[in-house]
Design a protein around this motif. Structure first.
Motif, PDB file in Angstrom:
ATOM      1  N   GLU A  94     -37.514  39.919 -15.371  1.00 33.99           N
ATOM      2  CA  GLU A  94     -37.829  38.508 -15.156  1.00 33.99           C
ATOM      3  C   GLU A  94     -36.577  37.747 -14.737  1.00 33.99           C
ATOM      4  OE1 GLU A  94     -39.699  34.858 -17.695  1.00 33.99           O
ATOM      5  OE2 GLU A  94     -40.414  36.886 -18.109  1.00 33.99           O
ATOM      6  N   GLY A  95     -36.723  36.853 -13.784  1.00 31.55           N
ATOM      7  CA  GLY A  95     -35.594  36.083 -13.282  1.00 31.55           C
ATOM      8  C   GLY A  95     -34.818  36.817 -12.198  1.00 31.55           C
ATOM      9  N   GLU A  96     -35.187  38.058 -11.939  1.00 33.84           N
ATOM     10  CA  GLU A  96     -34.533  38.876 -10.924  1.00 33.84           C
ATOM     11  C   GLU A  96     -35.298  38.783  -9.611  1.00 33.84           C
ATOM     12  OE1 GLU A  96     -32.019  41.075 -10.119  1.00 33.84           O
ATOM     13  OE2 GLU A  96     -31.040  40.219 -11.855  1.00 33.84           O
ATOM     14  N   MET A  97     -34.711  39.324  -8.585  1.00 31.41           N
ATOM     15  CA  MET A  97     -35.385  39.455  -7.294  1.00 31.41           C
ATOM     16  C   MET A  97     -36.426  40.564  -7.464  1.00 31.41           C
ATOM     17  SD  MET A  97     -33.342  40.324  -3.794  1.00 31.41           S
ATOM     18  CE  MET A  97     -33.955  39.791  -2.227  1.00 31.41           C
ATOM     19  N   ASP A  98     -37.715  40.237  -7.335  1.00 29.06           N
ATOM     20  CA  ASP A  98     -38.751  41.262  -7.545  1.00 29.06           C
ATOM     21  C   ASP A  98     -38.971  42.082  -6.275  1.00 29.06           C
ATOM     22  OD1 ASP A  98     -40.334  39.720  -5.843  1.00 29.06           O
ATOM     23  OD2 ASP A  98     -41.835  39.236  -7.354  1.00 29.06           O
ATOM     24  N   GLY A  99     -39.823  43.093  -6.377  1.00 31.57           N
ATOM     25  CA  GLY A  99     -40.073  44.002  -5.260  1.00 31.57           C
ATOM     26  C   GLY A  99     -40.643  43.317  -4.031  1.00 31.57           C
ATOM     27  N   TRP A 100     -41.493  42.313  -4.240  1.00 29.04           N
ATOM     28  CA  TRP A 100     -42.061  41.591  -3.098  1.00 29.04           C
ATOM     29  C   TRP A 100     -40.949  40.891  -2.319  1.00 29.04           C
ATOM     30  CZ3 TRP A 100     -46.241  43.953  -2.665  1.00 29.04           C
ATOM     31  CH2 TRP A 100     -47.186  44.089  -3.678  1.00 29.04           C
ATOM     32  N   ALA A 101     -40.032  40.247  -3.041  1.00 30.12           N
ATOM     33  CA  ALA A 101     -38.926  39.529  -2.391  1.00 30.12           C
ATOM     34  C   ALA A 101     -38.025  40.499  -1.634  1.00 30.12           C
ATOM     35  CB  ALA A 101     -38.122  38.748  -3.425  1.00 30.12           C
ATOM     36  N   ILE A 102     -37.771  41.674  -2.220  1.00 26.68           N
ATOM     37  CA  ILE A 102     -36.943  42.676  -1.546  1.00 26.68           C
ATOM     38  C   ILE A 102     -37.608  43.113  -0.240  1.00 26.68           C
ATOM     39  CG2 ILE A 102     -36.013  45.023  -1.691  1.00 26.68           C
ATOM     40  CD1 ILE A 102     -35.714  44.516  -4.750  1.00 26.68           C
ATOM     41  N   LEU A 103     -38.921  43.392  -0.297  1.00 30.92           N
ATOM     42  CA  LEU A 103     -39.639  43.793   0.922  1.00 30.92           C
ATOM     43  C   LEU A 103     -39.556  42.714   1.995  1.00 30.92           C
ATOM     44  CD1 LEU A 103     -42.916  45.569  -0.250  1.00 30.92           C
ATOM     45  CD2 LEU A 103     -41.257  46.439   1.394  1.00 30.92           C
ATOM     46  N   ARG A 104     -39.784  41.461   1.612  1.00 28.93           N
ATOM     47  CA  ARG A 104     -39.730  40.362   2.589  1.00 28.93           C
ATOM     48  C   ARG A 104     -38.345  40.251   3.225  1.00 28.93           C
ATOM     49  NH1 ARG A 104     -42.453  37.623  -1.608  1.00 28.93           N
ATOM     50  NH2 ARG A 104     -44.681  37.644  -1.224  1.00 28.93           N
TER      51      ARG A 104
END
Length: 176
Positions: A94-104
């Motif tokens: 939580e509070g981290e860059m999640d997988g969706w954000a990394i993909l984008r």
């Protein structure tokens, strides 16, 4: 009765080109000889136990593996040293860059958008992952060897530069 007699110098010619796998030199083994590992894989997974399982499964398949718990730190590292492929979870701390954000971010970057991303997660949102650019989307639990097979197939397919040579037919001409 139909008989076929081949004429020497006439017929089909086939050319087969197989992909070449380039191996990178990485360190020395116990005997002082160089050992080879094929591709650099980055694993982004916040569950340390699962990350270790993924790491050893990939290493057993001949990959060199780097591991990151933090999506933000992983993204910073891959900008300076891009891997051949990425295995990532969607749900990170939580509070981290999640997988969706990394993909984008990856798919929006001209320098990084060609890196194949393999999602390994408990979240069953395959369509969303594929639409954001994931090469494959594996929902946990899956067979341990499945991930290595998918990655190796993708990396070998991306490296293919095969060709098929189709000679012109002689149509009755007798060149001898």
């Amino acid at each position: 009765m139909l008989r076929w007699f081949p004429i020497y110098g006439h017929g089909s010619t086939f050319t087969i080109s197989l992909p070449r796998v380039t191996l990178k030199e990485v360190g020395l083994n116990n005997e002082g000889q160089s050992r080879k590992l094929s591709h650099e894989i980055m694993v982004i997974e916040d569950d340390i136990n699962l990350a270790e399982l993924l790491k050893y499964e990939l290493m057993d398949s001949g990959f060199h593996v780097s591991y990151f718990k933090s999506g933000r730190k992983a993204f910073q590292k891959l900008k300076s040293s891009p891997p051949d492929a990425i295995v990532q979870d969607i749900l990170l701390e939580e509070g981290e860059m999640d997988g969706w954000a990394i993909l984008r971010e990856l798919k929006g970057s001209a320098d990084l958008n060609e890196i194949p991303v393999f999602v390994s997660t408990a979240l069953d949102e395959r369509e969303k992952g594929i639409s954001l650019g994931a090469k494959d989307y594996l929902v946990k639990p899956y067979k341990p060897s499945q991930l290595s097979k998918v990655i190796m197939h993708t990396l070998l397919t991306n490296g293919k530069q095969g060709q098929i040579l189709i000679p012109q037919a002689f149509h009755g001409e007798n060149k001898g």
